[in-house]
Scaffold this active site. Structure first.
Site, PDB file in Angstrom:
ATOM      1  N   ASP A 137      14.751 -54.856 -33.478  1.00  0.00           N
ATOM      2  CA  ASP A 137      15.627 -53.702 -33.657  1.00  0.00           C
ATOM      3  C   ASP A 137      16.757 -53.938 -34.665  1.00  0.00           C
ATOM      4  O   ASP A 137      17.596 -54.825 -34.473  1.00  0.00           O
ATOM      5  CB  ASP A 137      16.283 -53.321 -32.329  1.00  0.00           C
ATOM      6  CG  ASP A 137      15.281 -53.125 -31.208  1.00  0.00           C
ATOM      7  OD1 ASP A 137      14.420 -54.010 -31.012  1.00  0.00           O
ATOM      8  OD2 ASP A 137      15.385 -52.113 -30.499  1.00  0.00           O
ATOM      9  N   GLU A 178      15.009 -48.398 -34.758  1.00  0.00           N
ATOM     10  CA  GLU A 178      15.489 -47.299 -33.927  1.00  0.00           C
ATOM     11  C   GLU A 178      16.988 -47.324 -33.621  1.00  0.00           C
ATOM     12  O   GLU A 178      17.523 -46.353 -33.121  1.00  0.00           O
ATOM     13  CB  GLU A 178      14.688 -47.221 -32.628  1.00  0.00           C
ATOM     14  CG  GLU A 178      15.019 -48.244 -31.602  1.00  0.00           C
ATOM     15  CD  GLU A 178      15.312 -47.585 -30.253  1.00  0.00           C
ATOM     16  OE1 GLU A 178      14.997 -46.405 -30.078  1.00  0.00           O
ATOM     17  OE2 GLU A 178      15.876 -48.259 -29.409  1.00  0.00           O
ATOM     18  N   ASN A 179      17.675 -48.423 -33.945  1.00  0.00           N
ATOM     19  CA  ASN A 179      19.128 -48.474 -33.765  1.00  0.00           C
ATOM     20  C   ASN A 179      19.860 -48.628 -35.096  1.00  0.00           C
ATOM     21  O   ASN A 179      21.037 -48.993 -35.123  1.00  0.00           O
ATOM     22  CB  ASN A 179      19.527 -49.640 -32.858  1.00  0.00           C
ATOM     23  CG  ASN A 179      18.966 -49.516 -31.458  1.00  0.00           C
ATOM     24  OD1 ASN A 179      18.209 -50.366 -31.012  1.00  0.00           O
ATOM     25  ND2 ASN A 179      19.315 -48.465 -30.760  1.00  0.00           N
ATOM     26  N   HIS A 211      15.325 -44.206 -28.658  1.00  0.00           N
ATOM     27  CA  HIS A 211      16.364 -43.468 -29.389  1.00  0.00           C
ATOM     28  C   HIS A 211      15.781 -42.710 -30.584  1.00  0.00           C
ATOM     29  O   HIS A 211      16.519 -42.348 -31.509  1.00  0.00           O
ATOM     30  CB  HIS A 211      17.449 -44.426 -29.880  1.00  0.00           C
ATOM     31  CG  HIS A 211      18.291 -45.003 -28.776  1.00  0.00           C
ATOM     32  ND1 HIS A 211      19.081 -44.222 -27.966  1.00  0.00           N
ATOM     33  CD2 HIS A 211      18.458 -46.282 -28.356  1.00  0.00           C
ATOM     34  CE1 HIS A 211      19.709 -45.002 -27.089  1.00  0.00           C
ATOM     35  NE2 HIS A 211      19.335 -46.245 -27.293  1.00  0.00           N
ATOM     36  N   HIS A 224       8.102 -51.055 -26.766  1.00  0.00           N
ATOM     37  CA  HIS A 224       9.553 -50.871 -26.652  1.00  0.00           C
ATOM     38  C   HIS A 224       9.882 -50.720 -25.174  1.00  0.00           C
ATOM     39  O   HIS A 224       9.683 -49.652 -24.587  1.00  0.00           O
ATOM     40  CB  HIS A 224       9.964 -49.622 -27.443  1.00  0.00           C
ATOM     41  CG  HIS A 224      11.408 -49.586 -27.792  1.00  0.00           C
ATOM     42  ND1 HIS A 224      11.954 -50.371 -28.777  1.00  0.00           N
ATOM     43  CD2 HIS A 224      12.435 -48.863 -27.286  1.00  0.00           C
ATOM     44  CE1 HIS A 224      13.244 -50.125 -28.872  1.00  0.00           C
ATOM     45  NE2 HIS A 224      13.564 -49.224 -27.978  1.00  0.00           N
ATOM     46  N   HIS A 283      13.589 -53.680 -27.918  1.00  0.00           N
ATOM     47  CA  HIS A 283      14.513 -52.908 -27.081  1.00  0.00           C
ATOM     48  C   HIS A 283      15.626 -53.728 -26.446  1.00  0.00           C
ATOM     49  O   HIS A 283      16.755 -53.262 -26.385  1.00  0.00           O
ATOM     50  CB  HIS A 283      13.781 -52.121 -25.980  1.00  0.00           C
ATOM     51  CG  HIS A 283      14.698 -51.314 -25.109  1.00  0.00           C
ATOM     52  ND1 HIS A 283      15.418 -50.228 -25.574  1.00  0.00           N
ATOM     53  CD2 HIS A 283      15.033 -51.436 -23.796  1.00  0.00           C
ATOM     54  CE1 HIS A 283      16.133 -49.710 -24.580  1.00  0.00           C
ATOM     55  NE2 HIS A 283      15.924 -50.428 -23.498  1.00  0.00           N
ATOM     56  N   HIS A 302      17.012 -56.487 -27.489  1.00  0.00           N
ATOM     57  CA  HIS A 302      17.838 -57.078 -28.543  1.00  0.00           C
ATOM     58  C   HIS A 302      18.057 -58.581 -28.367  1.00  0.00           C
ATOM     59  O   HIS A 302      18.850 -59.181 -29.080  1.00  0.00           O
ATOM     60  CB  HIS A 302      19.216 -56.390 -28.643  1.00  0.00           C
ATOM     61  CG  HIS A 302      19.147 -54.956 -29.036  1.00  0.00           C
ATOM     62  ND1 HIS A 302      20.262 -54.238 -29.444  1.00  0.00           N
ATOM     63  CD2 HIS A 302      18.103 -54.082 -29.084  1.00  0.00           C
ATOM     64  CE1 HIS A 302      19.913 -52.990 -29.724  1.00  0.00           C
ATOM     65  NE2 HIS A 302      18.605 -52.880 -29.510  1.00  0.00           N
TER      66      HIS A 302
END
Length: 276
Positions: free
Chosen positions: A8, A39-40, A68, A153, A178, A180
């Site tokens: 991510d 996605e972040n 997200h 994820h 997801h 991290h």
């Protein structure tokens, strides 16, 4: 072939680390294909079209999303015209975009990228196991795809590991995103599938999973929100996993973590000393 998967991307620090470091890694490791979870990337939640293009320009062949996916409203429109942007396949059938995509790598290799979203401690979605299985069966190794990478994820490492065993022998790599946090369980399963429970993040690790520590700490201590989460903007680490696949079967023959820059200890694959 050699494939890099980066976890991510979180905020500006993560985006800049990808832009600054990924092109050099592609050359240094002679990579054939690169997948990045983005996605972040935009302010810590979601992925704008502009930031998607930045990640692609840095060398990503495919960008994946996650829970997200729709936090940046423009994603709902641009995902329809961006075939290399992949969201969880087990979202509502009415969701825009696609959950699997067959793409060509730098040397003409055909790589199927599939993303699913877990269900343990996550928002309700359809069964990721059967949805991913269907996509893989429709584009099998050796016959259509030269390699298959699955991004799950998910919150629970048990669900990530279960997916690896479920798909063992059918795909090249199952990797989690997801949380991290990079796990140290990278390995090749008995059937030839590479597995790593979580690739970690591309972001500032002097933080709470990529966010400035003050507000997460406040919520842990008081349970009362005082503000929003803000992505940390210190020096970022790139975290991910690299695999090498058998040219005949597409299964994994080598797997190693990658961590570059920032506050984490660095590790870069050397492929037995042939490339460094």
């Amino acid at each position: 072939m050699r494939i890099l998967f980066l976890g991510d991307v979180v905020g500006r620090a993560g985006r800049e680390a990808v832009s600054n470091r990924l092109p050099g890694l592609i050359d240094r490791l002679a990579l054939d294909f690169v997948i990045v979870n983005g996605e972040n990337a935009s302010h810590g939640k979601g992925l704008t079209e502009s930031h998607f293009k930045d990640i692609k320009d840095a060398g990503a062949d495919v960008v994946t999303l996650g829970d997200h996916a729709w936090d940046q409203r423009d994603t709902l429109s641009y995902i329809e015209r961006e075939p290399t942007l992949v969201r969880p396949i087990n979202m509502s059938p009415d969701a825009p975009g696609r959950g699997a995509m067959l793409c060509h790598g730098r040397n003409g290799h055909r790589v199927l990228v599939v993303q699913g979203q877990g269900r343990v401690f996550m928002n309700p979605v359809d069964d990721p196991f059967r949805a991913i299985e269907t996509a893989v069966d429709e584009c099998p190794l050796e016959f259509i795809a030269d390699a298959i990478v699955v991004d799950l994820h998910a919150e629970a490492t048990s669900e990530m590991q279960a997916m690896g065993h479920f798909l063992d022998g059918k795909v090249s790599l199952v990797v989690g995103t997801h949380t991290h946090i990079p796990t140290s369980d990278h390995r090749i399963l008995s059937g030839g599938t590479g597995l790593m429970s979580d690739a970690g993040m591309c972001g500032d690790y002097d933080s709470v999973i990529g966010m400035e520590a003050d507000e997460p700490l406040n919520r842990f201590l008081t349970g009362i929100p005082r503000g929003r989460f803000i992505p940390a903007e210190g020096q970022a680490s790139l975290s991910g996993v690299v695999i090498e696949t058998d040219p005949k079967t597409g299964l994994c023959t080598y797997i190693a973590p990658l961590r570059v820059g920032g506050s984490l200890s660095e590790t870069v694959p050397d492929f037995g000393g042939s490339t460094a």
